[in-house]
Design a protein around this motif. Sequence first.
Motif, PDB file in Angstrom:
ATOM      1  N   GLU A  31     -11.107  11.618 -62.027  1.00 14.72           N
ATOM      2  CA  GLU A  31      -9.774  11.032 -61.341  1.00 14.72           C
ATOM      3  C   GLU A  31      -8.943  12.174 -61.532  1.00 14.72           C
ATOM      4  O   GLU A  31      -8.192  12.135 -60.593  1.00 14.72           O
ATOM      5  N   ALA A  32      -8.654  12.581 -62.709  1.00 18.18           N
ATOM      6  CA  ALA A  32      -7.502  13.606 -63.039  1.00 18.18           C
ATOM      7  C   ALA A  32      -7.778  14.899 -61.919  1.00 18.18           C
ATOM      8  O   ALA A  32      -6.792  15.160 -61.269  1.00 18.18           O
ATOM      9  N   ARG A  33      -8.837  15.283 -61.943  1.00 18.59           N
ATOM     10  CA  ARG A  33      -9.017  16.479 -60.910  1.00 18.59           C
ATOM     11  C   ARG A  33      -8.544  16.218 -59.548  1.00 18.59           C
ATOM     12  O   ARG A  33      -7.966  17.026 -58.933  1.00 18.59           O
ATOM     13  N   LEU A  34      -9.071  15.204 -59.243  1.00 20.37           N
ATOM     14  CA  LEU A  34      -8.641  14.740 -57.639  1.00 20.37           C
ATOM     15  C   LEU A  34      -7.252  14.127 -57.648  1.00 20.37           C
ATOM     16  O   LEU A  34      -6.967  13.936 -56.501  1.00 20.37           O
ATOM     17  N   GLY A  35      -6.721  13.792 -58.479  1.00 20.07           N
ATOM     18  CA  GLY A  35      -5.294  13.357 -58.639  1.00 20.07           C
ATOM     19  C   GLY A  35      -5.179  11.831 -58.082  1.00 20.07           C
ATOM     20  O   GLY A  35      -4.278  11.692 -57.497  1.00 20.07           O
ATOM     21  N   ALA A  36      -6.353  11.104 -58.240  1.00 19.87           N
ATOM     22  CA  ALA A  36      -6.550   9.704 -58.055  1.00 19.87           C
ATOM     23  C   ALA A  36      -5.650   8.955 -58.812  1.00 19.87           C
ATOM     24  O   ALA A  36      -5.695   9.175 -59.861  1.00 19.87           O
ATOM     25  N   GLY A  37      -5.055   7.801 -58.256  1.00 22.51           N
ATOM     26  CA  GLY A  37      -4.331   7.069 -59.082  1.00 22.51           C
ATOM     27  C   GLY A  37      -5.239   5.947 -59.596  1.00 22.51           C
ATOM     28  O   GLY A  37      -4.553   5.357 -60.557  1.00 22.51           O
ATOM     29  N   SER A  38      -6.252   5.651 -59.266  1.00 16.82           N
ATOM     30  CA  SER A  38      -7.150   4.495 -59.956  1.00 16.82           C
ATOM     31  C   SER A  38      -8.488   5.151 -59.530  1.00 16.82           C
ATOM     32  O   SER A  38      -8.742   5.988 -58.617  1.00 16.82           O
ATOM     33  N   LEU A  39      -9.404   4.252 -60.333  1.00 16.28           N
ATOM     34  CA  LEU A  39     -10.834   4.506 -60.163  1.00 16.28           C
ATOM     35  C   LEU A  39     -11.131   4.020 -58.924  1.00 16.28           C
ATOM     36  O   LEU A  39     -12.073   4.613 -58.202  1.00 16.28           O
ATOM     37  N   THR A  40     -10.658   2.921 -58.285  1.00 16.03           N
ATOM     38  CA  THR A  40     -10.686   2.229 -56.904  1.00 16.03           C
ATOM     39  C   THR A  40     -10.350   3.482 -55.870  1.00 16.03           C
ATOM     40  O   THR A  40     -11.105   3.449 -55.045  1.00 16.03           O
ATOM     41  N   GLU A  41      -9.116   4.008 -55.963  1.00 20.25           N
ATOM     42  CA  GLU A  41      -8.705   4.909 -55.163  1.00 20.25           C
ATOM     43  C   GLU A  41      -9.760   5.997 -55.095  1.00 20.25           C
ATOM     44  O   GLU A  41      -9.996   6.628 -53.877  1.00 20.25           O
ATOM     45  N   MET A  42     -10.197   6.554 -56.229  1.00 19.61           N
ATOM     46  CA  MET A  42     -11.007   7.595 -56.200  1.00 19.61           C
ATOM     47  C   MET A  42     -12.339   7.318 -55.522  1.00 19.61           C
ATOM     48  O   MET A  42     -12.907   8.208 -54.678  1.00 19.61           O
ATOM     49  N   VAL A  43     -12.740   6.158 -55.774  1.00 22.43           N
ATOM     50  CA  VAL A  43     -14.276   5.920 -55.236  1.00 22.43           C
ATOM     51  C   VAL A  43     -14.004   5.624 -53.747  1.00 22.43           C
ATOM     52  O   VAL A  43     -14.769   6.145 -52.714  1.00 22.43           O
ATOM     53  N   SER A  44     -12.952   5.151 -53.212  1.00 23.66           N
ATOM     54  CA  SER A  44     -12.469   4.906 -51.800  1.00 23.66           C
ATOM     55  C   SER A  44     -12.503   6.231 -51.118  1.00 23.66           C
ATOM     56  O   SER A  44     -12.725   6.441 -49.798  1.00 23.66           O
ATOM     57  N   ARG A  45     -11.909   7.157 -51.602  1.00 21.85           N
ATOM     58  CA  ARG A  45     -11.973   8.644 -50.981  1.00 21.85           C
ATOM     59  C   ARG A  45     -13.373   9.075 -50.731  1.00 21.85           C
ATOM     60  O   ARG A  45     -13.489   9.735 -49.823  1.00 21.85           O
ATOM     61  N   PHE A  46     -14.368   8.786 -51.611  1.00 21.97           N
ATOM     62  CA  PHE A  46     -15.645   9.336 -51.337  1.00 21.97           C
ATOM     63  C   PHE A  46     -16.440   8.382 -50.026  1.00 21.97           C
ATOM     64  O   PHE A  46     -17.306   8.727 -49.633  1.00 21.97           O
ATOM     65  N   ALA A  50     -12.593  11.376 -44.646  1.00 15.87           N
ATOM     66  CA  ALA A  50     -11.890  12.318 -44.941  1.00 15.87           C
ATOM     67  C   ALA A  50     -12.534  13.091 -46.397  1.00 15.87           C
ATOM     68  O   ALA A  50     -11.661  13.764 -46.881  1.00 15.87           O
ATOM     69  N   LEU A  51     -13.808  13.090 -46.641  1.00 12.50           N
ATOM     70  CA  LEU A  51     -14.374  13.573 -47.691  1.00 12.50           C
ATOM     71  C   LEU A  51     -14.251  15.105 -47.405  1.00 12.50           C
ATOM     72  O   LEU A  51     -14.693  15.527 -46.494  1.00 12.50           O
ATOM     73  N   LYS A  52     -13.950  15.907 -48.529  1.00 10.99           N
ATOM     74  CA  LYS A  52     -14.058  17.226 -48.573  1.00 10.99           C
ATOM     75  C   LYS A  52     -15.185  17.737 -49.275  1.00 10.99           C
ATOM     76  O   LYS A  52     -15.507  17.326 -50.201  1.00 10.99           O
ATOM     77  N   SER A  53     -15.732  18.974 -49.053  1.00 14.90           N
ATOM     78  CA  SER A  53     -16.767  19.576 -49.671  1.00 14.90           C
ATOM     79  C   SER A  53     -15.940  19.982 -51.056  1.00 14.90           C
ATOM     80  O   SER A  53     -16.646  19.639 -52.139  1.00 14.90           O
ATOM     81  N   ALA A  54     -14.802  19.994 -51.359  1.00 17.04           N
ATOM     82  CA  ALA A  54     -14.488  20.361 -52.902  1.00 17.04           C
ATOM     83  C   ALA A  54     -14.498  19.202 -53.599  1.00 17.04           C
ATOM     84  O   ALA A  54     -14.403  18.837 -54.865  1.00 17.04           O
ATOM     85  N   ASP A  55     -14.485  17.883 -52.893  1.00 18.53           N
ATOM     86  CA  ASP A  55     -14.527  16.791 -53.442  1.00 18.53           C
ATOM     87  C   ASP A  55     -15.989  16.340 -54.203  1.00 18.53           C
ATOM     88  O   ASP A  55     -16.270  15.949 -55.222  1.00 18.53           O
TER      89      ASP A  55
END
Length: 104
Positions: A31-46, A50-55
Amino acid sequence: MANPWTGEVALVVDGQRHVAKLTLGALAELEARLGAGSLTEMVSRFEGEALKSADVLALVCAGLRGGGWQGDLEDLLHAEIEGGVLEAARVAARLLMLAFRPQQ
């Protein structure tokens, strides 16, 4: 041997088999590495398009670290993952699925 009932997934990095697991600490690190504001935001990213190989790489790294691996993202950037990008993506998806599945 990886135990899926405890959220573990196996991955071979540089010819060595490792067990990856998204522990609470590993999720906080991700979560910190991705700069996500919350766990929900981080999971939504995946879940989005817009998923990146870096993610994916960051998720795999967090899982490996949760499983006891002592390396870091920089080490993984230069590592040979058996099965390549498809295996890394499969492991990342499996880690998320196992970490957030309803407990039986």
